[in-house]
Design a protein around this motif. Structure first.
Motif, mmCIF file in Angstrom:
data_model
loop_
_atom_site.group_PDB
_atom_site.id
_atom_site.type_symbol
_atom_site.label_atom_id
_atom_site.label_comp_id
_atom_site.label_asym_id
_atom_site.label_seq_id
_atom_site.Cartn_x
_atom_site.Cartn_y
_atom_site.Cartn_z
ATOM 1 N N ARG A 114 4.209 5.964 8.123
ATOM 2 C CA ARG A 114 3.437 7.178 7.838
ATOM 3 C C ARG A 114 3.692 7.666 6.417
ATOM 4 N NH1 ARG A 114 1.459 10.051 12.449
ATOM 5 N NH2 ARG A 114 2.336 9.369 14.452
ATOM 6 N N SER B 196 -3.820 7.301 4.826
ATOM 7 C CA SER B 196 -3.483 7.927 6.113
ATOM 8 C C SER B 196 -4.713 8.260 6.944
ATOM 9 C CB SER B 196 -2.660 9.191 5.888
ATOM 10 O OG SER B 196 -1.398 8.888 5.344
ATOM 11 N N LYS C 179 0.748 7.683 3.466
ATOM 12 C CA LYS C 179 0.372 8.907 2.752
ATOM 13 C C LYS C 179 0.439 8.689 1.245
ATOM 14 C CE LYS C 179 1.388 13.860 2.471
ATOM 15 N NZ LYS C 179 2.248 14.968 2.988
#
Length: 221
Positions: A102, A111, A106
């Motif tokens: 994650r 994402s 990002k």
């Protein structure tokens, strides 16, 4: 000319990377962080990631399901190759590994393309077969626990549209599948699925000796 696939030693592999690999900085950073982990061998090779990106572009895939995400390298590679409206459903069970994913997704700005579902993958795939339903995906990538490979493969075929592509990782299993004396559960599961796909009239198939072996199975109409 050669009648068989060339053997790739360390020197030739280094040349292959130097002459072919176009690895974006976000992917390189994620790969290097993952390489410091004890589980680093769970990550696909960068040249395999690049091949998968090419396949995404060639097929125009916009809806992809991934079974086994780990720290997110393959999902990021795929997402970077997809158009802006492309979406990936990424299946995994590890909060710790996918937290790394994650963070890097990002940083890479992908994402919004990736929906991570933390649950046993069979449950997630069964849910997808109900909604959005069979034939809803363009591509699937399977790289998770080997004992469930057959279950993942069958569900992936159900989710793929006619002409969709299923990619299955670790099909050469560091050569163990070719050794009849190796009979552990994981090796047996991969060996059995390899044989099944070889005879499966539902797909057109090629087993590619890249990374730890990648099977490409195109779903026929």
């Amino acid at each position: 000319m050669s009648a068989r696939t060339i053997q790739v030693d360390d020197r030739l592999h280094a040349y292959l990377l130097a002459s072919s690999l176009r690895e974006p900085e976000p992917l390189r950073l994620l790969r290097e962080e993952t390489h410091a982990m004890p589980q680093r061998n769970m990550q696909i090779s960068p040249e395999q990631g690049q091949l998968m990106q090419l396949l995404v572009e060639l097929t125009g895939a916009k809806r992809i399901v991934e079974v086994g995400t780990f720290t997110g390298y393959s999902a990021m590679a795929i997402a970077l190759a997809m158009p802006a409206d492309g979406r990936i459903v990424a299946c995994d069970v590890s909060e710790a590994f996918t937290a790394v994913a994650r963070r890097h997704w990002k940083l890479a700005g992908v994402s919004e393309k990736i929906e991570l579902r933390l649950a046993p993958a069979v449950e997630t795939l069964d849910a997808l077969l109900l909604d959005p339903g069979p034939g809803s995906f363009d591509m699937a990538f399977i790289d998770a626990d080997k004992s469930n490979y057959d279950a993942y493969y069958e569900r992936a075929l159900g989710l793929l549209r006619p002409g969709g592509l299923c990619m299955i990782d670790n099909v050469l299993w560091n050569g163990r599948v070719a050794d009849p004396l190796v009979l552990d559960e994981d090796t047996a599961a991969i060996r059995e699925l390899n044989g099944k796909i070889h005879a499966d009239a539902r797909v057109t198939v090629s087993m590619v000796p890249i990374g730890d072996g990648l099977t490409l199975a195109r779903k026929r109409a």
